[in-house]
Scaffold this motif. Sequence first.
Motif, PDB file in Angstrom:
ATOM      1  N   GLY A 239       0.871  -1.173   0.000  1.00  0.00           N
ATOM      2  CA  GLY A 239       0.000   0.000   0.000  1.00  0.00           C
ATOM      3  C   GLY A 239       0.902   1.213   0.000  1.00  0.00           C
ATOM      4  O   GLY A 239       1.544   1.523  -1.006  1.00  0.00           O
ATOM      5  N   SER A 240       0.952   1.893   1.141  1.00  0.00           N
ATOM      6  CA  SER A 240       1.938   2.964   1.267  1.00  0.00           C
ATOM      7  C   SER A 240       3.347   2.396   1.265  1.00  0.00           C
ATOM      8  O   SER A 240       4.297   3.072   0.852  1.00  0.00           O
ATOM      9  N   LEU A 241       3.486   1.147   1.723  1.00  0.00           N
ATOM     10  CA  LEU A 241       4.777   0.454   1.589  1.00  0.00           C
ATOM     11  C   LEU A 241       4.875  -0.067   0.158  1.00  0.00           C
ATOM     12  O   LEU A 241       4.049  -0.875  -0.270  1.00  0.00           O
ATOM     13  N   PRO A 242       5.836   0.382  -0.608  1.00  0.00           N
ATOM     14  CA  PRO A 242       5.901   0.018  -2.033  1.00  0.00           C
ATOM     15  C   PRO A 242       6.262  -1.450  -2.239  1.00  0.00           C
ATOM     16  O   PRO A 242       7.147  -2.000  -1.600  1.00  0.00           O
ATOM     17  N   CYS A 243       5.523  -2.079  -3.171  1.00  0.00           N
ATOM     18  CA  CYS A 243       5.772  -3.462  -3.564  1.00  0.00           C
ATOM     19  C   CYS A 243       5.790  -3.529  -5.091  1.00  0.00           C
ATOM     20  O   CYS A 243       4.725  -3.331  -5.710  1.00  0.00           O
ATOM     21  N   PRO A 244       6.887  -3.857  -5.746  1.00  0.00           N
ATOM     22  CA  PRO A 244       8.197  -4.007  -5.130  1.00  0.00           C
ATOM     23  C   PRO A 244       8.751  -2.651  -4.628  1.00  0.00           C
ATOM     24  O   PRO A 244       8.153  -1.636  -4.945  1.00  0.00           O
ATOM     25  N   ASN A 248       3.741  -8.394  -0.577  1.00  0.00           N
ATOM     26  CA  ASN A 248       2.616  -8.506   0.356  1.00  0.00           C
ATOM     27  C   ASN A 248       2.663  -9.832   1.114  1.00  0.00           C
ATOM     28  O   ASN A 248       2.803 -10.914   0.524  1.00  0.00           O
ATOM     29  N   ASN A 249       2.556  -9.737   2.449  1.00  0.00           N
ATOM     30  CA  ASN A 249       2.541 -10.888   3.362  1.00  0.00           C
ATOM     31  C   ASN A 249       3.845 -11.674   3.398  1.00  0.00           C
ATOM     32  O   ASN A 249       3.887 -12.776   3.965  1.00  0.00           O
ATOM     33  N   LEU A 250       4.894 -11.133   2.811  1.00  0.00           N
ATOM     34  CA  LEU A 250       6.193 -11.798   2.904  1.00  0.00           C
ATOM     35  C   LEU A 250       6.864 -11.423   4.228  1.00  0.00           C
ATOM     36  O   LEU A 250       6.771 -10.278   4.692  1.00  0.00           O
ATOM     37  N   LEU A 251       7.528 -12.390   4.844  1.00  0.00           N
ATOM     38  CA  LEU A 251       8.239 -12.138   6.094  1.00  0.00           C
ATOM     39  C   LEU A 251       9.308 -11.067   5.907  1.00  0.00           C
ATOM     40  O   LEU A 251       9.928 -10.961   4.829  1.00  0.00           O
ATOM     41  N   ILE A 252       9.522 -10.280   6.957  1.00  0.00           N
ATOM     42  CA  ILE A 252      10.545  -9.238   6.924  1.00  0.00           C
ATOM     43  C   ILE A 252      11.828  -9.791   7.553  1.00  0.00           C
ATOM     44  O   ILE A 252      11.857 -10.155   8.731  1.00  0.00           O
ATOM     45  N   ASN A 253      12.861  -9.891   6.752  1.00  0.00           N
ATOM     46  CA  ASN A 253      14.161 -10.303   7.281  1.00  0.00           C
ATOM     47  C   ASN A 253      14.735  -9.190   8.165  1.00  0.00           C
ATOM     48  O   ASN A 253      14.291  -8.035   8.104  1.00  0.00           O
ATOM     49  N   CYS A 254      15.741  -9.531   8.930  1.00  0.00           N
ATOM     50  CA  CYS A 254      16.432  -8.529   9.728  1.00  0.00           C
ATOM     51  C   CYS A 254      17.866  -8.999   9.948  1.00  0.00           C
ATOM     52  O   CYS A 254      18.174 -10.191   9.876  1.00  0.00           O
ATOM     53  N   VAL A 255      18.753  -8.042  10.227  1.00  0.00           N
ATOM     54  CA  VAL A 255      20.148  -8.355  10.502  1.00  0.00           C
ATOM     55  C   VAL A 255      20.682  -7.344  11.504  1.00  0.00           C
ATOM     56  O   VAL A 255      20.293  -6.176  11.490  1.00  0.00           O
ATOM     57  N   VAL A 256      21.543  -7.815  12.407  1.00  0.00           N
ATOM     58  CA  VAL A 256      22.194  -6.942  13.378  1.00  0.00           C
ATOM     59  C   VAL A 256      23.655  -6.780  12.952  1.00  0.00           C
ATOM     60  O   VAL A 256      24.367  -7.783  12.770  1.00  0.00           O
TER      61      VAL A 256
END
Length: 259
Positions: A239-244, A248-256
């Motif tokens: 929506g407001s978050l652009p795709c690509p 949509n509904n994809l898990l958000i990865n993260c890294v430290v």
Amino acid sequence: MDYSFVSFLCIISLVKTEESKRLLLNDPDVIGSRLSNIEKSMQEMTKVTTQLQAEFGQEKAQMQTTISQLQTALSQVIKDQGSVYVRWGRKQCSALNTELVYTGFVTGQEYSHGTYYGGPANYLCLPNNPELSNRTGPGRSLLYGTEYQYGDVFKKGAENEDVPCALCRSQNTSTTVMIPGRQTCYSGWKMEYHGILGSNAYEYKASSYICVDSDPEYVQGGERSNDENLIYPTTAKCGSLPCPPYGNNLLINCVVCSK
């Protein structure tokens, strides 16, 4: 006046002067004196050179000592430098040049309590070797243990398991940051760990977003479903978050990452 005679006298004088010069140049005493002066000059030059070499040697030794002291001080500064972060979902630290400060349990407020939605919104890593108070409180601000909700998304078999944590210190770094949406660090940064972004669900109390390790562990004996504080896997909503670039509904990865 007889100018011819005067001229003759001048010629005689010039001849005697030239003979005197030749005599001085060939005089052993004169030659010896000159050689002696040259020898003295060379001795003086040798003496000055020796003094300069000695002074240079002292300065060089002092410079080497100063460099050694600076290197020692720099090594100590580098040794003392470090940044800390919580590794959510694990009991140990595994990154290069990283030490464990303590291990413990992920805690937070109750995920839902009737119509009350106040209280803190962050997760805490509570140590497993607490120094307990001997005083009781009013029970208006509470800490609960935390479970994986939809845990199989984090790791198969993780459903309702209690969540551990580890406080880690990354040596030789000054900054640590969690980057959502990535599973690798940007150039020049060291990866501490990577995983999946987690938080409480939107219909319950607010919480912080944390990076749950990609290979989470469990608190021993914590498999019972108490439904107190929870961590849900986080997905993207287009929506407001652009795709690509997101989906949509994809898990958000993260890294430290540390630097």
